[in-house]
Design an enzyme around this catalytic site. Structure first.
Site, PDB file in Angstrom:
ATOM      1  N   LYS A 211       0.857  -1.183   0.000  1.00 42.68           N
ATOM      2  CA  LYS A 211       0.000   0.000   0.000  1.00 42.68           C
ATOM      3  C   LYS A 211       0.892   1.230   0.000  1.00 42.68           C
ATOM      4  O   LYS A 211       1.660   1.457   0.927  1.00 42.68           O
ATOM      5  CB  LYS A 211      -0.880  -0.016   1.239  1.00 42.68           C
ATOM      6  CG  LYS A 211      -1.742   1.210   1.353  1.00 42.68           C
ATOM      7  CD  LYS A 211      -2.782   1.053   2.427  1.00 42.68           C
ATOM      8  CE  LYS A 211      -3.627   2.300   2.520  1.00 42.68           C
ATOM      9  NZ  LYS A 211      -4.678   2.173   3.526  1.00 42.68           N
ATOM     10  N   LYS A 264      -2.013  -1.468  -4.082  1.00 39.44           N
ATOM     11  CA  LYS A 264      -2.906  -0.313  -4.035  1.00 39.44           C
ATOM     12  C   LYS A 264      -2.106   0.972  -4.040  1.00 39.44           C
ATOM     13  O   LYS A 264      -1.139   1.047  -3.278  1.00 39.44           O
ATOM     14  CB  LYS A 264      -3.727  -0.434  -2.750  1.00 39.44           C
ATOM     15  CG  LYS A 264      -4.664   0.704  -2.484  1.00 39.44           C
ATOM     16  CD  LYS A 264      -5.343   0.471  -1.172  1.00 39.44           C
ATOM     17  CE  LYS A 264      -5.902   1.785  -0.698  1.00 39.44           C
ATOM     18  NZ  LYS A 264      -6.334   1.764   0.655  1.00 39.44           N
TER      19      LYS A 264
HETATM   20  C1  PBG Z   1      -7.931   2.561   5.059  1.00 43.59           C
HETATM   21  C2  PBG Z   1      -8.229   2.630   3.625  1.00 43.59           C
HETATM   22  C3  PBG Z   1      -8.104   3.733   2.770  1.00 43.59           C
HETATM   23  C4  PBG Z   1      -8.483   3.316   1.530  1.00 43.59           C
HETATM   24  C5  PBG Z   1      -8.873   2.007   1.632  1.00 43.59           C
HETATM   25  N1  PBG Z   1      -8.680   1.589   2.944  1.00 43.59           N
HETATM   26  C6  PBG Z   1      -7.762   5.121   3.077  1.00 43.59           C
HETATM   27  C7  PBG Z   1      -6.389   5.547   3.179  1.00 43.59           C
HETATM   28  O1  PBG Z   1      -5.433   4.798   3.059  1.00 43.59           O
HETATM   29  O2  PBG Z   1      -6.288   6.719   3.461  1.00 43.59           O
HETATM   30  C8  PBG Z   1      -8.450   4.182   0.326  1.00 43.59           C
HETATM   31  C9  PBG Z   1      -9.306   3.735  -0.734  1.00 43.59           C
HETATM   32  C10 PBG Z   1      -9.511   4.744  -1.797  1.00 43.59           C
HETATM   33  O3  PBG Z   1      -8.870   5.801  -1.881  1.00 43.59           O
HETATM   34  O4  PBG Z   1     -10.397   4.462  -2.593  1.00 43.59           O
HETATM   35  N2  PBG Z   1      -9.049   2.347   5.861  1.00 43.59           N
END
Ligand code: PBG
Length: 340
Positions: A211, A264
């Site tokens: 991530k 991601k």
């Molecule tokens: C964390 C989470 C996030 C997203 C998915 N799970 C937010 C982040 O990392 O700030 C982001 C998903 C997106 O931007 O569509 N709970």
């Protein structure tokens, strides 16, 4: 050059027999021919639909930063999920928007949280729909960081306990998969142990293994009111410049017991998707995040791109890169398009 024909299964060498004998356009002539030789496939069965659930009844509020996506109370959430499921989308991912936040994010792991109620309602109405739950404290903490704070630092090991508790709550409500998205070290192992001890050996873990600290989460943070009060997430999310590190993250999560690993965001990181798939050969998920969604929606609204073609093109690109499943806010719409 002789007429010797060579067959190169990897397809990486130039053809020995050049034009006019070889004409690649022959296989692009009609849709039937193109379909016959198409390499990557895209089907509703590959898609997971992320949904936001809030308190109340009869609530379906459009998210300003994500036109076409909604905050839904549990009753309306069931309708939204039912429509996508009818179109062939097999799974949803739930994000909770609690009314109450505190320093420890207790709504995430306490009794009767919003997610537990939503999972139960979905499972009752749509028993075949797979329900995935986001395991992260950030929407639940008043400071907007992913865990327990010590001063301004997120304390890794104390956070693990709360994440494990959250996952067990979600599993006992009926979640099929828990999806830890926080990037604390050791969280997959901690969650696996806690699930097993509580008797949930059959509940899978889909980890957000790679991530990145990305600008493309912007619209989500408005949507989930989860921008951090101070600082940013670079001390726990990955540097966009790194790819070796992504492989290490994935290797560790797999060792700790992850069943599926996620990369991601998706489009800016297709090379990572491909490397993870090639290296590990495990099921790989990619998340087309809120900023990727918002960009396409905004460009299409201004007639700069063709919305439907752009949606399908990005999704098939993600499949071509090696993703087995795709998390996308376009899931329901794409499933409708794919069904024709
Ligand atoms: C964390 C989470 C996030 C997203 C998915 N799970 C937010 C982040 O990392 O700030 C982001 C998903 C997106 O931007 O569509 N709970």
């Amino acid at each position: 050059m002789g007429a010797k024909k060579t067959c190169d299964p990897a397809g990486v060498r130039p053809a020995d027999v050049p034009f006019p004998t070889t004409r690649l356009r022959r296989l692009r002539r009609t849709e039937a021919v193109r379909a016959l030789v198409r390499e990557a496939s895209l089907a509703p069965a590959d898609l997971v639909y992320p949904l936001f659930v809030c308190e109340g009844r009869g609530v379906r509020r459009e998210i300003p930063s994500m036109p076409g996506q909604f905050h839904c109370s549990v009753d309306r959430l069931v309708e939204e999920a039912a429509e996508a499921h009818e179109r062939g989308v097999p799974a949803v991912l739930l994000f909770g928007l609690p009314d109450r936040k505190d320093a420890l994010g207790s709504e995430a792991w306490g009794d009767e949280g919003i997610i537990a109620r939503a999972v139960r309602a979905l499972k009752e109405a749509l028993p075949d729909l797979l329900v995935l739950t986001d395991v992260c404290l950030r929407q639940y903490t008043d400071h907007g960081h992913c865990g327990v704070l010590d001063g301004t630092d997120v304390e890794n090991d104390r956070t693990l306990e709360l994440l494990a508790k959250t996952a067990v709550r979600q599993a006992s409500a009926g979640a099929d998969f828990v999806a830890p998205s926080d990037m604390m070290d050791g969280r997959v192992g901690a969650i696996r142990r806690a699930l097993d001890e509580a008797g949930f050996q059959g509940v899978s873990i889909l980890s957000y293994a790679a991530k990145y600290a990305s600008a493309f989460y912007g619209p989500f943070r408005d949507a989930a009111a989860s921008a951090p009060r101070f600082g940013d997430r670079r001390s726990y999310q990955m540097d966009p410049a790194n790819s070796q590190e992504a492989l290490r993250e994935v290797a560790l999560d797999l060792e700790e017991g992850a069943d599926i690993v996620m990369v991601k965001p998706a489009l800016p990181y297709l090379d990572i998707v491909r490397r993870v798939k090639d290296r590990f050969g495990v099921p790989v998920a990619a998340y087309q995040v809120s900023g990727e969604y918002a960009m396409l929606v905004a460009a299409a609204e201004r007639n700069m791109i063709d919305r439907e073609r752009a949606i399908l093109e990005t999704l098939v690109s993600i499949r071509r890169a090696g993703a087995d499943l795709i998390f996308t806010y376009f899931a329901s719409e794409a499933a409708r398009l794919l069904r024709g």
